[in-house]
Design an enzyme around this catalytic site. Structure first.
Site, PDB file in Angstrom:
ATOM      1  N   TRP A 157       1.748 -25.847 -37.508  1.00  0.00           N
ATOM      2  CA  TRP A 157       3.113 -26.008 -38.019  1.00  0.00           C
ATOM      3  C   TRP A 157       3.848 -24.690 -38.172  1.00  0.00           C
ATOM      4  O   TRP A 157       5.074 -24.660 -38.253  1.00  0.00           O
ATOM      5  CB  TRP A 157       3.093 -26.723 -39.376  1.00  0.00           C
ATOM      6  CG  TRP A 157       2.183 -26.105 -40.387  1.00  0.00           C
ATOM      7  CD1 TRP A 157       0.920 -26.508 -40.713  1.00  0.00           C
ATOM      8  CD2 TRP A 157       2.446 -24.956 -41.209  1.00  0.00           C
ATOM      9  NE1 TRP A 157       0.376 -25.683 -41.676  1.00  0.00           N
ATOM     10  CE2 TRP A 157       1.299 -24.730 -42.001  1.00  0.00           C
ATOM     11  CE3 TRP A 157       3.544 -24.113 -41.363  1.00  0.00           C
ATOM     12  CZ2 TRP A 157       1.210 -23.687 -42.914  1.00  0.00           C
ATOM     13  CZ3 TRP A 157       3.469 -23.056 -42.271  1.00  0.00           C
ATOM     14  CH2 TRP A 157       2.312 -22.862 -43.036  1.00  0.00           C
ATOM     15  N   LYS A 181      -0.747 -32.476 -29.236  1.00  0.00           N
ATOM     16  CA  LYS A 181      -0.653 -33.093 -30.553  1.00  0.00           C
ATOM     17  C   LYS A 181      -0.118 -32.025 -31.518  1.00  0.00           C
ATOM     18  O   LYS A 181      -0.861 -31.188 -32.011  1.00  0.00           O
ATOM     19  CB  LYS A 181      -2.029 -33.597 -31.003  1.00  0.00           C
ATOM     20  CG  LYS A 181      -2.000 -34.688 -32.091  1.00  0.00           C
ATOM     21  CD  LYS A 181      -1.465 -34.229 -33.427  1.00  0.00           C
ATOM     22  CE  LYS A 181      -2.408 -33.230 -34.078  1.00  0.00           C
ATOM     23  NZ  LYS A 181      -1.863 -32.777 -35.441  1.00  0.00           N
ATOM     24  N   PRO A 182       1.197 -32.030 -31.791  1.00  0.00           N
ATOM     25  CA  PRO A 182       1.744 -31.038 -32.714  1.00  0.00           C
ATOM     26  C   PRO A 182       1.441 -31.393 -34.168  1.00  0.00           C
ATOM     27  O   PRO A 182       1.111 -32.544 -34.486  1.00  0.00           O
ATOM     28  CB  PRO A 182       3.246 -31.112 -32.444  1.00  0.00           C
ATOM     29  CG  PRO A 182       3.475 -32.519 -31.984  1.00  0.00           C
ATOM     30  CD  PRO A 182       2.240 -32.924 -31.235  1.00  0.00           C
ATOM     31  N   SER A 236      -6.815 -23.827 -38.832  1.00  0.00           N
ATOM     32  CA  SER A 236      -7.780 -23.290 -39.783  1.00  0.00           C
ATOM     33  C   SER A 236      -9.178 -23.233 -39.190  1.00  0.00           C
ATOM     34  O   SER A 236      -9.545 -24.017 -38.305  1.00  0.00           O
ATOM     35  CB  SER A 236      -7.804 -24.141 -41.057  1.00  0.00           C
ATOM     36  OG  SER A 236      -8.445 -25.382 -40.808  1.00  0.00           O
ATOM     37  N   ARG A 285       6.388 -11.353 -41.913  1.00  0.00           N
ATOM     38  CA  ARG A 285       6.708 -12.182 -40.756  1.00  0.00           C
ATOM     39  C   ARG A 285       6.324 -13.625 -41.067  1.00  0.00           C
ATOM     40  O   ARG A 285       5.220 -13.899 -41.529  1.00  0.00           O
ATOM     41  CB  ARG A 285       5.939 -11.685 -39.530  1.00  0.00           C
ATOM     42  CG  ARG A 285       6.309 -12.424 -38.253  1.00  0.00           C
ATOM     43  CD  ARG A 285       5.440 -12.002 -37.095  1.00  0.00           C
ATOM     44  NE  ARG A 285       5.859 -12.680 -35.872  1.00  0.00           N
ATOM     45  CZ  ARG A 285       5.071 -12.890 -34.840  1.00  0.00           C
ATOM     46  NH1 ARG A 285       3.817 -12.461 -34.861  1.00  0.00           N
ATOM     47  NH2 ARG A 285       5.511 -13.510 -33.767  1.00  0.00           N
ATOM     48  N   CYS A 291      -1.495 -16.293 -39.182  1.00  0.00           N
ATOM     49  CA  CYS A 291      -2.894 -15.849 -39.149  1.00  0.00           C
ATOM     50  C   CYS A 291      -2.993 -14.346 -38.952  1.00  0.00           C
ATOM     51  O   CYS A 291      -4.007 -13.737 -39.276  1.00  0.00           O
ATOM     52  CB  CYS A 291      -3.652 -16.588 -38.057  1.00  0.00           C
ATOM     53  SG  CYS A 291      -2.884 -16.460 -36.431  1.00  0.00           S
ATOM     54  N   SER A 448       1.506  -9.169 -31.664  1.00  0.00           N
ATOM     55  CA  SER A 448       1.720 -10.296 -30.754  1.00  0.00           C
ATOM     56  C   SER A 448       2.646  -9.888 -29.612  1.00  0.00           C
ATOM     57  O   SER A 448       3.741  -9.358 -29.848  1.00  0.00           O
ATOM     58  CB  SER A 448       2.323 -11.482 -31.511  1.00  0.00           C
ATOM     59  OG  SER A 448       1.481 -11.875 -32.572  1.00  0.00           O
TER      60      SER A 448
END
Length: 484
Positions: A157, A181-182, A236, A285, A291, A448
């Protein structure tokens, strides 16, 4: 575009085999705005039968899609990049509404997410094998690369667009079909993205989207189905371990991008201006709900006081509020449960002797807001140093020497990213080699990049997304030995 208009343009059904369809039984669920609690939309709540239909469509489309010319696959991605860039404002507003991040940051995610489509549009035509003579000379060795096959993608999410494009981009380039599958908290962005890919000509059945509140019930049968050949998950570590276990039955190719506990190390010779700027990026951010977020600030004892004061000033000056409003820096956390979890970590640290230089209190009013918080004098035993915070909290501790801080940084089950600030180039190499993390940011608060391999080690997962390595996750190598 007004909020109502943005929402009205988003499909609310499942995408299966090129058609927008209701869930079996007609079930739906609400998507809400975490800043206000308002219901944004009701969307289809897929059942296991819907998941099976989506996988059947992906399996049926796989052969033709794998045979589609690489240039054609690349052009689909390039067109998607261009259209996504053109509609950046609409996608940004949609993300802010369903996830909460401030609008300028959401626009940044659109630009970042779109780059995965551009990067992999260029990689689609660079899939290659090799040809060589065997050492004995009487055989020629040929290797060729082909798509892994139908892939299940489970996206989180916190980055509703970029975590989708980071997976979908290389799959399309490689010739893999997909079931996505969001997360049920933020499905609207993925539905809008799927509609965009249809618009630019992605063939039916190549991308299928199932939205559901029963993730385990829908996904587990797909993972155990022999037609599926790959699973990729961002989320997770606890859920990732369950999925890896399920994937073992079919020996699926698996990519896991899991939790983190990133150390942010500031040495005594660091440029403090750059370190504070980097700390703000690494910590704030996505409201800290990332993560890659800096989770532990380890600052040399000679500069810790000044660094902490500057951080508290910067964090305390941020404006908290509804991310759709002008001037807001920090939006709400995703759920009330998430906010409660963050505050419990702060309370645990304070009860152990930590002091809050700014923040640390749950505000009144609607929305899942939590103030940017800086903690000092945090005891080593505090949960905030051991667990992923996923919120706007910066706990600071001090260290005395290089060996000590490397040992403390590595003292975690996670290994996604670490940040290091120093002006000593020899130290950069020593510390980067010694840190047990998949990525190291040196004098920067953001690692990133679509052109770089993203991923971790230890309990942060395995596999890489982005960079030249990203497409390899969706390719199998075939060897052909040809006698002369």
């Amino acid at each position: 575009m007004a909020t109502e208009t943005v929402i009205e343009t988003v499909p609310t059904q499942l995408l299966v085999d090129g058609a927008w369809v209701d869930a079996t039984g007609g079930g739906t669920f609400e998507v809400t705005n975490p800043a206000t609690g308002d219901v944004l939309a009701r969307i289809a709540d897929a059942t296991p039968a819907d998941g099976e239909r989506a996988l059947a469509a992906a399996a049926e489309a796989q052969r033709d899609w794998a045979r589609t010319e690489p240039r054609v696959r690349g052009e689909v991605l390039r067109s998607a990049f261009e259209l996504l860039t053109e509609r950046a404002d609409d996608f940004a507003r949609l993300m802010t509404l369903e996830m909460g991040k401030a609008l300028p940051e959401a626009k940044g995610e659109v630009a970042y997410g779109a780059e995965f489509f551009r990067w992999f549009s260029e990689e689609a035509v660079r899939i290659h094998g090799r040809y060589s003579a065997a050492p004995a000379g009487n055989t020629r060795l040929i290797t060729m690369k082909g798509p892994v096959g139908p892939t299940l993608m489970i996206t989180p999410w916190n980055f509703p667009l970029a975590m989708g494009t980071r997976k979908i981009g290389p799959a399309i380039a490689a010739g893999c079909t997909m079931v996505v599958k969001p997360a049920h908290e933020t499905p609207l962005t993925m539905l809008a993205l799927a509609a965009l890919l249809e618009e630019v000509g992605l063939p039916r059945g190549v991308l299928n989207v199932v939205t559901t509140t029963d993730s385990g019930g829908v996904c587990e049968p797909l993972i155990r189905d022999p037609r599926l050949r790959k699973l990729t998950f961002t989320g997770s570590t606890a859920v990732g371990k369950v999925l890896v276990g399920q994937a073992a039955d079919q020996l699926l190719r698996v990519s896991m991008e899991l939790g983190g506990n990133a150390p942010f190390i500031v040495f005594d010779d660091a440029d403090l201006d750059a370190a504070v700027d980097g700390a703000m990026l690494a910590k704030m951010r996505n409201i800290g709900e990332a993560c890659t977020s800096a989770n532990r600030f380890l600052v040399h004892e000679s500069v810790a006081g000044e660094f902490s004061t500057r951080m508290a000033e910067r964090m305390g000056s941020l404006t908290v509020g509804d991310g759709t409003h002008d001037g807001v820096d920090v939006g709400p956390l995703i759920t009330e449960k998430a906010r409660t979890g963050v505050h419990e970590l702060v309370s645990d640290a304070v009860s152990g002797g930590a002091r809050a230089l700014t923040g640390g209190e749950v505000p009144d009013g609607p929305g899942h807001f939590y103030p940017p918080t800086v903690l000092v004098d945090v005891p080593p035993s505090a949960r905030v140093f051991r667990e992923e915070i996923f919120g706007p909290v910066a706990p600071i501790a001090t260290f005395a020497d290089e060996d000590e801080v490397v040992e403390r940084a590595n003292d975690t089950e996670y290994g996604l990213v670490a940040y290091v600030f120093t002006r000593d180039h020899a130290r950069v190499l020593r510390v980067s080699e010694a840190l047990e993390f998949g990525m190291v940011g040196v004098n920067t608060g953001i690692v990133s990049n679509p052109a770089a391999p993203f991923g971790g080690v230890k309990h942060s997962g395995f596999g890489r997304e982005g960079g030249f390595e990203g497409i390899e996750e969706y390719l199998e190598t075939k060897y052909v030995g040809s006698a002369l």
